[in-house]
Design a protein around this motif. Structure first.
Motif, PDB file in Angstrom:
ATOM      1  N   ASP A 287      34.915  16.489  41.544  1.00  0.00           N
ATOM      2  CA  ASP A 287      34.786  16.539  40.094  1.00  0.00           C
ATOM      3  C   ASP A 287      35.032  17.991  39.679  1.00  0.00           C
ATOM      4  OD1 ASP A 287      33.973  16.705  37.445  1.00  0.00           O
ATOM      5  OD2 ASP A 287      32.353  15.246  37.685  1.00  0.00           O
ATOM      6  N   GLU A 317      35.518  -1.103  43.935  1.00  0.00           N
ATOM      7  CA  GLU A 317      35.506  -1.416  42.507  1.00  0.00           C
ATOM      8  C   GLU A 317      36.710  -2.257  42.089  1.00  0.00           C
ATOM      9  OE1 GLU A 317      35.016   2.157  40.209  1.00  0.00           O
ATOM     10  OE2 GLU A 317      33.181   2.732  41.273  1.00  0.00           O
ATOM     11  N   GLU A 405      23.954  10.963  39.400  1.00  0.00           N
ATOM     12  CA  GLU A 405      25.094  10.644  38.536  1.00  0.00           C
ATOM     13  C   GLU A 405      25.885   9.454  39.085  1.00  0.00           C
ATOM     14  OE1 GLU A 405      29.029  12.762  36.523  1.00  0.00           O
ATOM     15  OE2 GLU A 405      27.795  13.877  37.952  1.00  0.00           O
ATOM     16  N   GLU A 406      26.019   9.380  40.427  1.00  0.00           N
ATOM     17  CA  GLU A 406      26.756   8.268  41.033  1.00  0.00           C
ATOM     18  C   GLU A 406      25.967   6.967  40.905  1.00  0.00           C
ATOM     19  OE1 GLU A 406      29.817   6.216  42.984  1.00  0.00           O
ATOM     20  OE2 GLU A 406      29.767   8.174  42.001  1.00  0.00           O
ATOM     21  N   GLU A 408      23.951   6.221  38.438  1.00  0.00           N
ATOM     22  CA  GLU A 408      24.157   5.811  37.036  1.00  0.00           C
ATOM     23  C   GLU A 408      25.522   5.152  36.867  1.00  0.00           C
ATOM     24  OE1 GLU A 408      23.976   7.973  32.698  1.00  0.00           O
ATOM     25  OE2 GLU A 408      25.314   8.807  34.215  1.00  0.00           O
ATOM     26  N   LYS A 409      26.561   5.788  37.460  1.00  0.00           N
ATOM     27  CA  LYS A 409      27.918   5.265  37.332  1.00  0.00           C
ATOM     28  C   LYS A 409      28.019   3.870  37.924  1.00  0.00           C
ATOM     29  CE  LYS A 409      32.655   6.084  38.929  1.00  0.00           C
ATOM     30  NZ  LYS A 409      33.547   6.963  39.719  1.00  0.00           N
ATOM     31  N   ARG A 410      27.468   3.675  39.125  1.00  0.00           N
ATOM     32  CA  ARG A 410      27.562   2.371  39.790  1.00  0.00           C
ATOM     33  C   ARG A 410      26.853   1.280  38.992  1.00  0.00           C
ATOM     34  NH1 ARG A 410      27.362   2.641  46.382  1.00  0.00           N
ATOM     35  NH2 ARG A 410      28.810   4.370  46.667  1.00  0.00           N
ATOM     36  N   LEU A 413      28.845   0.422  35.780  1.00  0.00           N
ATOM     37  CA  LEU A 413      30.051  -0.362  36.109  1.00  0.00           C
ATOM     38  C   LEU A 413      29.680  -1.771  36.566  1.00  0.00           C
ATOM     39  CD1 LEU A 413      32.305   2.269  37.923  1.00  0.00           C
ATOM     40  CD2 LEU A 413      32.474   1.422  35.594  1.00  0.00           C
ATOM     41  N   LYS A 440      31.383   7.661  28.657  1.00  0.00           N
ATOM     42  CA  LYS A 440      31.162   7.614  30.101  1.00  0.00           C
ATOM     43  C   LYS A 440      32.337   6.936  30.805  1.00  0.00           C
ATOM     44  CE  LYS A 440      26.097   7.620  29.956  1.00  0.00           C
ATOM     45  NZ  LYS A 440      25.892   8.857  30.736  1.00  0.00           N
ATOM     46  N   LEU A 441      32.833   5.837  30.236  1.00  0.00           N
ATOM     47  CA  LEU A 441      33.983   5.135  30.830  1.00  0.00           C
ATOM     48  C   LEU A 441      35.222   6.019  30.810  1.00  0.00           C
ATOM     49  CD1 LEU A 441      33.479   1.567  29.306  1.00  0.00           C
ATOM     50  CD2 LEU A 441      33.048   2.265  31.670  1.00  0.00           C
ATOM     51  N   ARG A 443      35.239   9.300  30.904  1.00  0.00           N
ATOM     52  CA  ARG A 443      35.070  10.337  31.916  1.00  0.00           C
ATOM     53  C   ARG A 443      35.394   9.830  33.318  1.00  0.00           C
ATOM     54  NH1 ARG A 443      29.994  11.715  30.931  1.00  0.00           N
ATOM     55  NH2 ARG A 443      28.993  10.992  32.849  1.00  0.00           N
ATOM     56  N   TRP A 444      35.154   8.549  33.551  1.00  0.00           N
ATOM     57  CA  TRP A 444      35.431   7.959  34.857  1.00  0.00           C
ATOM     58  C   TRP A 444      36.839   7.365  34.935  1.00  0.00           C
ATOM     59  CZ3 TRP A 444      30.244   5.035  34.070  1.00  0.00           C
ATOM     60  CH2 TRP A 444      29.177   5.926  34.275  1.00  0.00           C
TER      61      TRP A 444
END
Length: 447
Positions: A287, A317, A405-406, A408-410, A413, A440-441, A443-444
């Motif tokens: 990142d 994913e 952070e990961e 939260e991301k998982r 999603l 957030k989407l 950013r990913w």
């Protein structure tokens, strides 16, 4: 996550409603038509995986509708619903392309089993066509394999940006295929006839990095016994690709920034300044915005590299790509090792699809190569998996060492995919507003 799209064409409202409720609860997106020509109009506007078709409707021969459906898309699976059809009628329907039939009255389990079988046939047919097309390309040409919507969007973005000279930053975990995408962008660009020069920033010795990039003159430093041309000059007229650019030091970043901005280079120990015509593509599994905050990456260089950003999600994913990739690698290695292996048992594909693949596509490719080496029959079985040493641990949704952070991301999603990409519903479940979710989407790389 939506399994597939189904159209029900039946004049009986009771049958339509019953099928609708059973199938939507099973995860399918369902449309309904009360008569045949309404159904055909819907089929002209939208694609469907499966059509449930009543053979007996007022003023219509269901077999004629079946023929029109198969003419429009031969891969559309058609399941006949009938309370009147004789064996001869059913046989005729199957001959004209129907894949199955349901005799009224039927129960929910019969409906679900028939639809699931039809959906698997449709998916396999699409995968086979895709593989035939990709394998028909020239030997050695770089191929991006996948049928997920994500991969289709990535290929489309690559095709558009390839026609420009814009700098591209490709992000994603190790093994996702960042280098392959970089080569594909080069191949689709007007620079395709020029050189493609890759720089592995993770393996080069820092003290020699400048020499690798810009070259050096004889006597520039101990060991410089002859003149050397650098990567930038070698890539003149083509593309230079910086793989894992997040690994280079701050000092080298400053010199790289000048080369990126001015497209001018000077060899180590020399005074000659040369103009180079190169397209720059960079990739990283880090990142970089976080690295900037920590002082490990220059913000000005990041902005120069991040003109166009393409994110490749990890294999876990986009699991729908796993069977396609597995079959692609199977054909590749069966040819390489001269083995007559045709396919996988269904349970093998199921096992492969359920695994998290921390090493992504690279790990899957290595696994399939081992399977081909050890397998001897036409089908790869579960016993072949064990023989090849494939013993996946039960996947943990949140491993102990996962950053917050990961996690939260998982989780976000997971909810996003569970509700079929519905941002409003996802935001409601997460108790955040749509703007926060959208950011957030974005950013990913999933906006």
């Amino acid at each position: 996550m939506i399994k597939g799209k189904i159209l029900i064409i039946d004049d009986d409202p009771g049958i339509r409603d019953a099928c609708f409720h059973v199938l939507t609860r099973s995860g399918y997106e369902v449309e309904m038509a009360a008569e045949a020509y309404e159904g055909l109009q819907i089929l002209e506007q939208y694609d469907f995986d499966i059509v449930l078709l009543d053979l007996k409707m007022p003023g219509v021969n269901g077999l004629e509708i079946l023929e029109k459906i198969k003419e429009t898309d031969p891969l559309t699976e058609v399941i006949i619903i009938t309370a009147y059809g004789s064996i001869e009628t059913v046989v005729e329907a199957m001959r004209k392309g129907a894949s199955d039939f349901l005799q009224k009255p039927f129960n929910p389990d019969e409906l679900k089993i028939s639809v699931e079988k039809a959906f698997r046939r449709r998916k396999l047919a699409l995968e086979n066509i895709y593989l035939k097309n990709t394998l028909a390309e020239k030997e050695g040409k770089n191929i991006i394999v996948g049928i997920s919507q994500t991969i289709k969007q990535i290929i489309n973005m690559a095709r558009l940006v390839a026609q420009t000279d814009s700098t591209v930053l490709i992000t994603g975990e190790s093994g996702t295929g960042k280098g392959l995408l970089a080569r594909k962008i080069h191949e689709m660009s007007p620079r395709a006839s020029g050189p493609f020069v890759a720089v592995d920033c993770g393996t080069l010795v820092p003290t020699l990095f400048e020499s690798e990039l810009f070259g050096h003159v004889k006597g520039a430093f101990t060991g410089a016994t002859e003149h050397k041309i650098g990567k930038f000059e070698l890539a003149n007229g083509g593309t230079i690709f910086f793989d894992e650019i997040g690994n280079i030091s701050i000092e080298i970043q400053a010199k790289l920034l000048k080369a990126v901005e001015d497209k001018e280079i000077s060899p180590v120990g020399g005074h000659r300044v040369s103009k180079v015509d190169v397209r720059i593509v960079a990739a990283t599994n880090k990142d970089l915005e976080e690295e900037i905050k920590k002082g490990g990456f220059r913000q000005d260089l990041f902005y120069r590299l991040n003109v166009v950003s393409i994110h490749i999600p990890p294999l876990r994913e986009r699991r729908e790509d796993i069977p396609v990739l597995a079959r692609y690698f199977l054909k590749k290695f069966a040819k390489k090792y001269r083995k007559k292996i045709l396919d996988f048992e269904e349970e093998v594909l199921k096992t492969l699809s359920q695994y998290a693949w921390p090493g992504n596509v690279r790990e899957l490719e290595n696994t399939i190569e081992r399977l081909v080496i050890f397998a001897n029959d036409a089908l790869i079985t579960l016993s072949d998996l064990h023989l090849a040493g494939f013993k996946p641990k039960k996947e943990s949704f949140f491993p102990d060492d996962l950053p917050l952070e990961e996690i939260e991301k998982r989780y976000i999603l997971h909810i996003f995919q569970k509700y079929g990409g519905n941002k409003t519903k996802t935001a409601q479940i997460l108790r955040i507003d749509r703007k926060t979710l959208r950011e957030k989407l974005r950013r990913w790389g999933l906006a």
